[in-house]
Every structure is written in C-alpha cells, then in structure tokens.
Scaffold this motif. Structure first.
Motif, short mmCIF file in Angstrom:
data_model
loop_
_atom_site.label_atom_id
_atom_site.label_comp_id
_atom_site.label_asym_id
_atom_site.label_seq_id
_atom_site.Cartn_x
_atom_site.Cartn_y
_atom_site.Cartn_z
N ARG A 50 0.84 -1.19 0.00
CA ARG A 50 0.00 0.00 0.00
C ARG A 50 0.88 1.25 0.00
O ARG A 50 1.92 1.28 0.66
CB ARG A 50 -0.91 0.04 1.23
CG ARG A 50 -1.92 -1.09 1.33
CD ARG A 50 -3.03 -0.96 0.31
NE ARG A 50 -4.05 -1.97 0.51
CZ ARG A 50 -3.99 -3.20 0.01
NH1 ARG A 50 -2.94 -3.57 -0.72
NH2 ARG A 50 -4.96 -4.06 0.23
N ASP A 88 -6.20 1.99 6.65
CA ASP A 88 -7.09 1.79 5.50
C ASP A 88 -8.06 2.95 5.30
O ASP A 88 -8.73 3.01 4.26
CB ASP A 88 -7.87 0.49 5.65
CG ASP A 88 -6.98 -0.74 5.54
OD1 ASP A 88 -5.89 -0.62 4.94
OD2 ASP A 88 -7.37 -1.81 6.06
N GLN A 102 -5.26 6.44 -0.87
CA GLN A 102 -4.09 5.87 -1.51
C GLN A 102 -3.61 6.77 -2.64
O GLN A 102 -4.18 7.83 -2.90
CB GLN A 102 -4.40 4.47 -2.02
CG GLN A 102 -4.70 3.46 -0.91
CD GLN A 102 -4.77 2.04 -1.42
OE1 GLN A 102 -3.86 1.56 -2.10
NE2 GLN A 102 -5.85 1.35 -1.09
#
Length: 385
Positions: free
Chosen positions: A94, A115, A119
C-alpha cells in the motif's frame, strides 16, 4: 526545598510542551500500519524536496525538520519496500499520500486506521480526506476547513472529469461546477486570514491563457489588496497577475508565418475570417490526443463549418510526417504547418506548451478563447454573437 523542586518540575514540563520556535516535530499515530512502513515528508512545491524520513513502529512515527514558512507538504506511507525485502505477499503493498500544511511547532497526525487514508494515484479517494487530522498548525486548520467545504464539489468534478471529456452534457455540468468552485474559493479567501493557505487557494484560481479578462485578474488582485506581507509567495502571485495581463481574452493574434500544403509561406492572421469567427486547431501527427480529437472536430465542423472558419496548424518538424497525416485524416478545412522557429514563438507568445490546443479568434483578429478539450467547443460557439 519541596516548593523549589515543585517549581522546577513545572518549569521542566512547560519547557517540554511549548512550541519549538524554529523547527517542527511531527508525531503520528496510524493504527493498522505495518511495522517498517516507510514514512516520507516532502514539500509539494520546490521539486518535492524531502524534509525527513522515518519508519512506523508500533503504529507510530516521528518526523523532524525546519520550515521557513507554512507550506503544503505530502506525507507518504509506503510499505512496498519492506514487503519486497521480506518476500511477503505483494498484494498487501500500500502507498498512501496525504497533503497538509506543515509549520514549525509540535504537530500531531492521527487517523482511525491505515485503511481510512487515501491511496496514491488512480486509487486516490477525495472523500477520505476527512479521515485524518493534523493538530498544532493554524495553517492546516484553515486548509482542513477549505478541504471540507469544497469536498463535494471536488469529488463531483473528479467523477465528471472521467466522462466529461467524452460527453457534451457532462462537460457542461463540469464547467458549471468549476464556476461554483471558483466562487467558493474566492469567498474562502475573503473570510480566511491565513496568508499561506489563501495563496495556495489562489493558485487554483489561475486560468489558462485567453479564458479570462482583465476584470478577472483585478478581482484576484483585490483579494490580497489589504495584505502588506512581503513574503516571496505573495510577490510571486502578484508577478503572475502582471504577466497574465498580456494573455487576457481579446489579446491580438500575432503576425505569425505558417506554411501551406503548397509550400508557400502565409500570414496566419490573413487566414482568419474577416466576417466572423475562426477556430485554430494546433496539432501534430505524432500527438495521439490530437488525432483522437479530430474525430469530434469533423462532427463539429459539419454543424458549425458554415458559420465558423476552421484552420489547422501542425507543429510537425518533418514535412513528410505532416503530409502523411493529412492524407490519412483527409480534413475538409485549410491546413498549415509551423516551422520550428515559429513553433518556439507560439510557445512564448501564447503559452502554447501542449497540444491539442484550440483558439477562437474574432473578426478583429482577437483571441477570445483557448482550450485543449474539443468537447468544450460547441458550448463556446453557442456563446458567440
């Protein structure tokens, strides 16, 4: 004796908690982040200068550095290097990127979970910008307000942007949202006192050449009229306003020379429509977006070709490449080519640094619009009188 010791302890606590005046300490907490995830803090401007790097340990990291003035920075959390070295499943890789303002002082970054953060690149989700906080920076507090105020508009524009370049109705709605975003940004600057953030927002109000008038530039200048600060960023913005004045709508088309398919050199202004408007299409045979836009341009010509004169100017350096493309495209309007020295002049005169680029020129030889999206043209044509 005990009173003295108590006083010393209080002074020690105060010394540890007061804001450092000439540096920043950024402490972050990111639950769920893998140990050894690399953390990088970079300047957004200034060629992306790296301010500091660290690694996540136990969901925490710490970065240090020094800022000359509050500035927008990018925090990167990337675990791919660790995964490669440990030969773990790269599906777990990630890379998260978060923008916020950094200034000297004690700063605290927090997020509910790794999370929850946006991103990088095509996976960036604007809606996740609300999921992180940075305490300790007045500039960031102001920037966070701007982010949240504009989040619905920015998300809608991004969604439409993917289809707006290919759908006329979506493109019209996109233009409406851009205009709304412009007004929201101006209002924010008027109501916000943080100069660093205001100047960042003002950067988003800059428009391509020939899509604004002098009144628009005067309005931008007025937003900072009462500001007496002499910082470099404000000087640069005021310098931009002076330079942009020569690229306002209504600036004259220069007496540039181009070559026709017969090899003869002609004046570009002489090819304009003296009784109406002219569309100039700057393109090249090697430019894939240019060739794709010609598909739509043919359809637009069928509808508007009797009212508006179309002229194409190729920036091909090799005549053979241009001639080959002309045979392949078989375009039903006049075609010309710019010689290398003239292409350089186009870039300097009109900020023509990318193609395709479309100019709309009125009967007086004045540039009244420029844009790179052929889907914008019907809407612009409908405004012409």
């Amino acid at each position: 004796m005990m009173r003295k010791l108590y006083l010393l302890l209080l002074l020690g606590v105060a010394a540890c908690t007061r804001q450092p005046a000439d540096r920043f300490v950024l402490r972050g907490t990111v639950p769920g982040a893998m140990d050894s995830t690399q953390v990088i803090l970079k300047m957004v401007d200034g060629w992306g200068k790296t301010l500091d790097t660290a690694y996540v340990v136990g969901g925490k990291f710490e970065l240090r550095g020094k800022m000359d003035a509050p500035a927008l920075c990018k925090l990167i959390l990337d675990n791919s290097d660790y995964l490669q070295r440990s030969e773990q499943d790269l599906n777990l890789a990630r890379r998260h990127e978060i923008d916020f303002f950094v200034e000297n002082g004690n700063l605290v970054f927090s997020a509910p979970h790794i999370d929850s953060l946006p991103q990088s690149f095509w996976l960036y989700d604007i809606r996740k910008e609300k999921n992180y906080k940075v305490a300790g920076s007045a500039a960031q507090e102001a920037y966070y307000r701007y982010q949240q105020e504009t989040l619905p508009l920015r998300y809608g524009m991004k969604q439409l942007g993917g289809q707006g370049s290919r759908m006329l109705d979506a493109n019209r709605r996109l233009e409406e949202m851009k205009a709304e975003m412009e007004e929201v940004s101006k209002a924010f600057i008027r109501n916000n006192s943080n100069l660093a953030v205001n100047l960042y927002v003002a950067e988003t109000l800059k428009k391509p050449a020939f899509t604004y008038d002098q009144a628009y530039l005067d309005g931008l200048e007025q937003l900072f009229a009462s500001c007496q600060d002499t910082c470099a960023a404000l000087k640069d913005f005021r310098g931009y306003l002076r330079d942009a004045a020569r690229l306002v709508q209504g600036a004259p088309l220069q007496d540039d020379q181009v070559v026709g398919v017969d090899g003869k050199t002609v004046s570009l202004p002489a090819r304009m429509n003296p009784d109406g408007y002219t569309l100039i299409d700057f393109w090249a045979s090697w430019c894939i977006p240019c060739r794709v836009s010609l598909i739509l341009l043919r359809e637009i010509h069928k509808e508007y070709g009797e009212k508006i004169r179309f002229v194409s100017v190729s920036l091909d350096q090799q005549e053979a490449d241009w001639q080959k493309a002309l045979k392949e495209e078989n375009l039903p309007w006049p075609q010309f080519r710019s010689l290398p020295e003239q292409t350089k002049a186009f870039a300097e005169q009109y900020h023509l640094y990318g193609i395709p680029e479309f100019f709309i020129v009125d009967r007086e030889g004045r540039i009244v619009f420029s844009g790179s999206n052929a889907y914008e043209l019907p809407g612009q044509f409908s405004k012409l009188k």
